[in-house]
Design a protein around this motif. Structure first.
Motif, PDB file in Angstrom:
ATOM      1  N   THR A 170       0.844  -1.186   0.000  1.00 24.71           N
ATOM      2  CA  THR A 170       0.000   0.000   0.000  1.00 24.71           C
ATOM      3  C   THR A 170       0.885   1.244   0.000  1.00 24.71           C
ATOM      4  N   TYR A 171       0.490   2.216  -0.774  1.00 23.08           N
ATOM      5  CA  TYR A 171       1.260   3.453  -0.871  1.00 23.08           C
ATOM      6  C   TYR A 171       0.401   4.619  -0.408  1.00 23.08           C
ATOM      7  N   ARG A 172       1.034   5.540   0.300  1.00 23.05           N
ATOM      8  CA  ARG A 172       0.354   6.763   0.696  1.00 23.05           C
ATOM      9  C   ARG A 172       0.707   7.824  -0.345  1.00 23.05           C
ATOM     10  N   ALA A 173      -0.316   8.415  -0.957  1.00 25.11           N
ATOM     11  CA  ALA A 173      -0.061   9.403  -2.002  1.00 25.11           C
ATOM     12  C   ALA A 173      -0.717  10.731  -1.640  1.00 25.11           C
ATOM     13  N   ALA A 174      -0.117  11.797  -2.129  1.00 29.95           N
ATOM     14  CA  ALA A 174      -0.672  13.126  -1.914  1.00 29.95           C
ATOM     15  C   ALA A 174      -0.621  13.876  -3.227  1.00 29.95           C
ATOM     16  N   LEU A 175      -1.686  14.588  -3.527  1.00 28.87           N
ATOM     17  CA  LEU A 175      -1.651  15.359  -4.766  1.00 28.87           C
ATOM     18  C   LEU A 175      -2.299  16.714  -4.587  1.00 28.87           C
ATOM     19  N   ARG A 176      -1.786  17.641  -5.361  1.00 28.94           N
ATOM     20  CA  ARG A 176      -2.287  19.010  -5.362  1.00 28.94           C
ATOM     21  C   ARG A 176      -2.984  19.277  -6.676  1.00 28.94           C
ATOM     22  N   ILE A 177      -4.117  19.957  -6.612  1.00 27.13           N
ATOM     23  CA  ILE A 177      -4.839  20.333  -7.825  1.00 27.13           C
ATOM     24  C   ILE A 177      -5.062  21.843  -7.751  1.00 27.13           C
ATOM     25  N   GLN A 178      -4.558  22.567  -8.725  1.00 25.08           N
ATOM     26  CA  GLN A 178      -4.700  24.031  -8.727  1.00 25.08           C
ATOM     27  C   GLN A 178      -5.305  24.482 -10.049  1.00 25.08           C
ATOM     28  N   LEU A 179      -6.083  25.562  -9.991  1.00 24.00           N
ATOM     29  CA  LEU A 179      -6.555  26.191 -11.218  1.00 24.00           C
ATOM     30  C   LEU A 179      -5.342  26.671 -12.007  1.00 24.00           C
ATOM     31  N   ARG A 180      -5.405  26.587 -13.339  1.00 20.60           N
ATOM     32  CA  ARG A 180      -4.287  27.079 -14.139  1.00 20.60           C
ATOM     33  C   ARG A 180      -4.088  28.571 -13.898  1.00 20.60           C
ATOM     34  N   ASN A 194      -2.101  37.837  -4.076  1.00 21.00           N
ATOM     35  CA  ASN A 194      -1.983  36.710  -5.027  1.00 21.00           C
ATOM     36  C   ASN A 194      -2.401  35.382  -4.392  1.00 21.00           C
ATOM     37  N   VAL A 195      -3.521  35.382  -3.682  1.00 21.26           N
ATOM     38  CA  VAL A 195      -3.994  34.165  -3.023  1.00 21.26           C
ATOM     39  C   VAL A 195      -4.625  33.249  -4.072  1.00 21.26           C
ATOM     40  N   ARG A 196      -4.180  32.016  -4.113  1.00 18.77           N
ATOM     41  CA  ARG A 196      -4.779  31.021  -5.026  1.00 18.77           C
ATOM     42  C   ARG A 196      -5.106  29.776  -4.217  1.00 18.77           C
ATOM     43  N   ILE A 197      -6.331  29.302  -4.380  1.00 21.90           N
ATOM     44  CA  ILE A 197      -6.798  28.186  -3.562  1.00 21.90           C
ATOM     45  C   ILE A 197      -7.017  26.947  -4.426  1.00 21.90           C
ATOM     46  N   GLY A 198      -6.400  25.876  -4.010  1.00 17.42           N
ATOM     47  CA  GLY A 198      -6.558  24.629  -4.743  1.00 17.42           C
ATOM     48  C   GLY A 198      -6.993  23.520  -3.807  1.00 17.42           C
ATOM     49  N   LYS A 199      -6.932  22.301  -4.315  1.00 19.11           N
ATOM     50  CA  LYS A 199      -7.321  21.145  -3.504  1.00 19.11           C
ATOM     51  C   LYS A 199      -6.081  20.323  -3.161  1.00 19.11           C
ATOM     52  N   TYR A 200      -6.134  19.678  -2.004  1.00 23.93           N
ATOM     53  CA  TYR A 200      -5.052  18.798  -1.588  1.00 23.93           C
ATOM     54  C   TYR A 200      -5.681  17.456  -1.232  1.00 23.93           C
ATOM     55  N   LYS A 247       5.335   0.962  -6.883  1.00 19.87           N
ATOM     56  CA  LYS A 247       5.192   2.412  -6.782  1.00 19.87           C
ATOM     57  C   LYS A 247       4.849   3.007  -8.143  1.00 19.87           C
ATOM     58  N   VAL A 248       5.491   2.483  -9.182  1.00 23.70           N
ATOM     59  CA  VAL A 248       5.251   2.990 -10.539  1.00 23.70           C
ATOM     60  C   VAL A 248       3.783   2.766 -10.922  1.00 23.70           C
ATOM     61  N   ALA A 249       3.265   1.563 -10.605  1.00 25.22           N
ATOM     62  CA  ALA A 249       1.866   1.253 -10.919  1.00 25.22           C
ATOM     63  C   ALA A 249       0.918   2.160 -10.141  1.00 25.22           C
ATOM     64  N   ASP A 264       2.533  14.868  -5.270  1.00 25.17           N
ATOM     65  CA  ASP A 264       3.570  15.381  -4.375  1.00 25.17           C
ATOM     66  C   ASP A 264       4.409  14.267  -3.767  1.00 25.17           C
ATOM     67  N   CYS A 265       3.782  13.182  -3.391  1.00 28.35           N
ATOM     68  CA  CYS A 265       4.579  12.081  -2.866  1.00 28.35           C
ATOM     69  C   CYS A 265       3.791  10.794  -3.010  1.00 28.35           C
TER      70      CYS A 265
END
Lengths: 86, 86
Positions: B3-13, B38-44, B54-56, B80-81
């Motif tokens: 099992t892998y713990r993953a984190a990702l960020r999603i930001q508006l372009r 210059n505040v920009r709000i995305g999802k984490y 890990k590759v899969a 991110d990781c």
């Protein structure tokens, strides 16, 4: 005064049910991504801070988080980076 | 399977106006945090992925982002990781 680029993460506390995360988890399973679970969705905020020093910038950001950006009852926040840009 | 713990960020372009960020910026200024801009709000998003390697895991996550979690027209995403937990 120098400007700092800061990034912060705001997540619901572990004890609190993340309904948005649950909905995404169900949708992932419906799309056959069955290996994905424990989805938790938070906010990621990037901003620029003009302050006297890095310490002052972080202090202001921590205060802004507690007062406005995070709900201290339900959410935890982490300042991920705060680096000088100019 | 591990099992892998993953984190990702999603930001508006960058080119797209972030109205949520603008609203937070105005509220910060109203609270006297005038140095913040210059505040920009995305999802984490944090999740666990059960996969052969890990590759899969990363490959599945990238696919899930493109298909469901991010809007490829308006948003960019970063993994991110992705680290093994068991």
């Amino acid at each position: 005064m120098p400007t700092y680029r800061a990034a912060l993460r705001i997540q619901l506390r572990k004890q609190i049910l993340d309904v948005q995360g649950k909905a995404v988890e169900h949708a992932l399973h419906a799309l056959n991504f069955t290996g994905m679970h424990n989805v938790r969705i938070g906010k990621y905020v990037e901003l620029l801070i003009t302050a006297d020093s890095k310490v002052a910038a972080e202090e202001a950001l921590r205060k802004a988080c507690s007062q406005l950006m995070a709900n201290p009852i339900m959410e935890d926040f982490w300042i991920d980076c705060c680096e000088e840009v100019s």
